[in-house]
Design an enzyme around this catalytic site. Sequence first.
Site, PDB file in Angstrom:
ATOM      1  CG  HIS A 158      -0.393   0.394   2.515  1.00 18.86           C
ATOM      2  ND1 HIS A 158      -1.138   0.955   3.532  1.00 18.86           N
ATOM      3  CD2 HIS A 158       0.873   0.315   2.992  1.00 18.86           C
ATOM      4  CE1 HIS A 158      -0.356   1.187   4.569  1.00 18.86           C
ATOM      5  NE2 HIS A 158       0.853   0.826   4.277  1.00 18.86           N
ATOM      6  CB  CYS A 190       3.535   6.039   5.028  1.00 22.71           C
ATOM      7  SG  CYS A 190       4.271   5.484   6.571  1.00 22.71           S
ATOM      8  CD  GLU A 231       0.090   0.136   8.815  1.00 23.10           C
ATOM      9  OE1 GLU A 231      -0.915   0.334   8.128  1.00 23.10           O
ATOM     10  OE2 GLU A 231       0.775   1.059   9.299  1.00 23.10           O
ATOM     11  CG  ASP A 259      -2.286 -13.299   1.155  1.00 20.49           C
ATOM     12  OD1 ASP A 259      -1.470 -12.593   1.779  1.00 20.49           O
ATOM     13  OD2 ASP A 259      -2.019 -14.448   0.752  1.00 20.49           O
ATOM     14  CG  HIS A 260       0.668 -12.669  -1.851  1.00 16.85           C
ATOM     15  ND1 HIS A 260       0.438 -13.278  -0.645  1.00 16.85           N
ATOM     16  CD2 HIS A 260       1.990 -12.886  -2.115  1.00 16.85           C
ATOM     17  CE1 HIS A 260       1.541 -13.858  -0.212  1.00 16.85           C
ATOM     18  NE2 HIS A 260       2.507 -13.630  -1.078  1.00 16.85           N
ATOM     19  CG  HIS A 315       5.374   1.012   2.568  1.00 19.24           C
ATOM     20  ND1 HIS A 315       4.664   2.144   2.205  1.00 19.24           N
ATOM     21  CD2 HIS A 315       4.908   0.669   3.783  1.00 19.24           C
ATOM     22  CE1 HIS A 315       3.829   2.477   3.171  1.00 19.24           C
ATOM     23  NE2 HIS A 315       3.943   1.599   4.134  1.00 19.24           N
ATOM     24  CG  HIS A 324       2.714  -2.949   6.512  1.00 17.76           C
ATOM     25  ND1 HIS A 324       3.779  -2.576   7.275  1.00 17.76           N
ATOM     26  CD2 HIS A 324       2.203  -1.799   6.004  1.00 17.76           C
ATOM     27  CE1 HIS A 324       3.910  -1.252   7.239  1.00 17.76           C
ATOM     28  NE2 HIS A 324       2.975  -0.748   6.475  1.00 17.76           N
TER      29      HIS A 324
END
Lengths: 136, 136, 136, 136, 136, 136
Positions: A15, A34, A125, A80-81, A40, A42
């Site tokens: 994100h 950010c 996060e 996810d991913h 980047h 998480h």
Amino acid sequence: MKITVYRKAHFNAAHRLHEPNLTEKENEALFGKCNNPYYHGHNYELIVGVTGEVDPKTGYLIDMKVLADLIKAEVEDYMDHKNLNEQVAEFKTLNPTAEHIAYVIWNRLRVKLNTSFNLKVTLYETPRNFVEYCGE
Amino acid sequence: MKITVYRKAHFNAAHRLHEPNLTEKENEALFGKCNNPYYHGHNYELIVGVTGEVDPKTGYLIDMKVLADLIKAEVEDYMDHKNLNEQVAEFKTLNPTAEHIAYVIWNRLRVKLNTSFNLKVTLYETPRNFVEYCGE
Amino acid sequence: MKITVYRKAHFNAAHRLHEPNLTEKENEALFGKCNNPYYHGHNYELIVGVTGEVDPKTGYLIDMKVLADLIKAEVEDYMDHKNLNEQVAEFKTLNPTAEHIAYVIWNRLRVKLNTSFNLKVTLYETPRNFVEYCGE
Amino acid sequence: MKITVYRKAHFNAAHRLHEPNLTEKENEALFGKCNNPYYHGHNYELIVGVTGEVDPKTGYLIDMKVLADLIKAEVEDYMDHKNLNEQVAEFKTLNPTAEHIAYVIWNRLRVKLNTSFNLKVTLYETPRNFVEYCGE
Amino acid sequence: MKITVYRKAHFNAAHRLHEPNLTEKENEALFGKCNNPYYHGHNYELIVGVTGEVDPKTGYLIDMKVLADLIKAEVEDYMDHKNLNEQVAEFKTLNPTAEHIAYVIWNRLRVKLNTSFNLKVTLYETPRNFVEYCGE
Amino acid sequence: MKITVYRKAHFNAAHRLHEPNLTEKENEALFGKCNNPYYHGHNYELIVGVTGEVDPKTGYLIDMKVLADLIKAEVEDYMDHKNLNEQVAEFKTLNPTAEHIAYVIWNRLRVKLNTSFNLKVTLYETPRNFVEYCGE
């Protein structure tokens, strides 16, 4: 007998924090690194808590397998991913802060759960930053 | 000044999920591999939370050693390395789901604690599945 | 370029420590409450380490999904929610200590892995007790 | 939309449990080895929870960097690598139990936070002993 | 069959880093806030690893209870809730860095263990800083 | 006296698994959802281990602050909140698998460390998947 059952899950996503209604300058000032336009990411750790009455017939509040499958379908398979900003519908217009991701997850699960249950969502996060949302 | 103090403990036990009032078929359908008649087991992690007023004379809500000893006597010595269905009285007639184990632990501790304290029990059956009971 | 990749997994099982070649008295003296004839159980946490050369074509030592599927087939599906003494063939004649369980897991995985890889197995019986076996 | 954000921090400190208004004998009886006049110490793990409304302009309840910097200034820089009894003003007259340390931290943070936020402090003295204070 | 068994333990202690052969100025320059003359402290987490042959009669390398009792006697009872510099003999003349504490623990355990075993000591001073010593 | 000291660190980054020398089809077949062209991300947890002789003058192998600052400069400042494929030079031509990221980190640290030290890098991509590289 009222109880809360919790189930942990996790997903990995990219994100960037970026508020579409603000200028690039304002976004950079507000969100610093950010706001990196290349994204980047998480490992999001999720804890879903469901509160209600235990079923005297089974001794379960809710079958954990049912709850785990619901989280898989509504959150893990969905996020996810993924790149949250680019590939998850809710974040096309909503800045994917931890607060907003918890809000989106809560709403996706809420509509699938029996209305007699209360719902709480905790989203990590990072191991040091997390949020909790219960729909108030 | 109202505060909550928490103490962690753990015990290892065998169990099977089996509701005595249901048929074998119904039990198997409801509980799947958790209904295995040969039992399976868990490292149960327990967090006991006690809420009340801090004693101004000592700065303690409750002496942690006293609380730890109480948990040892009422839970660890009573359930550790046991077969819950076969060797723990409460589960002769009660299906040992995480919900019911938390309920039994809460009741065993409640009668030994000063009535001015509130009590909350969190029980991890696995690192991903846990329940919370506070006597409501 | 030689590297080790690790994959964590877990399973829940019942067991009792009992050495078939010893008398009941000797077993009780040696294994204490772990010898309980009604069984107790654990959440076993497993870490499998595979050492070898990284494939220059992919940047992988081994595809983690392949490794995870192998552990699922050979360990999780085989031991999860089982009674090790009664339902897992290797422990009909072998006392299911953490040492022996690690040994059995190592041997089950070893025969399925490319011989160019080295294999190490770490098995947590509780968060405080664990063993490591690498086939020597 | 009401949410809670949490930030973890930690500090290492020496202390002894000693209530100035009691005699040496009473202190020793009450606090045992925690009363050691040469001190002992802990890695204190701290979780600060802030509850309030999410800012619709940013999607943040509070900028985590702002919260982390506040905790650093008011708690970490103030208590880390210190002897609480000898070098932290509040404990000159207050026994540094976990309960009292949480109370001191809560009060130090409370005066620096916007009054529209609620504040909760969780303090781990060891991985097995922790307390929670929310100003009631 | 060669295996390593591990046992975790912990103790809380105060210390200061201070090398008796150096001046105050040199000590302060070298150790910064860790040189605080009033001491600070840690929750030390210890992992003791013992390597050797599994006893075919029992399936144990070493009885974990025996190992746990040895660690309790030689490390926990000896160092827990102590000021290392002032109350632990080895550190009267030895700077209690994590490196030296691991060295002292290793030596205290080594003389009590069967010489056929190898010994490794891992000591966490904080969750982010730790050391490993195996007597080489 | 030979010892290993370890320091933990972490960084968050986006990446996609993509081998430039292969076709899109081959990449997709090999890396599945990890090949998502919009990227995904992780909280990478890093453990750096340095082995050598303890300095008898200080009791340190290496000053942990020096090691932490080195990791910050060479890894955290370099990779944190970055897109590894797009913004980290080494991965312009190298597929950013966990194996390759560990290799890059090891090489960046190796050139800055005294040659008398051995170096080991452990990198967690998720809590269940991790790799270890020591330069062999």
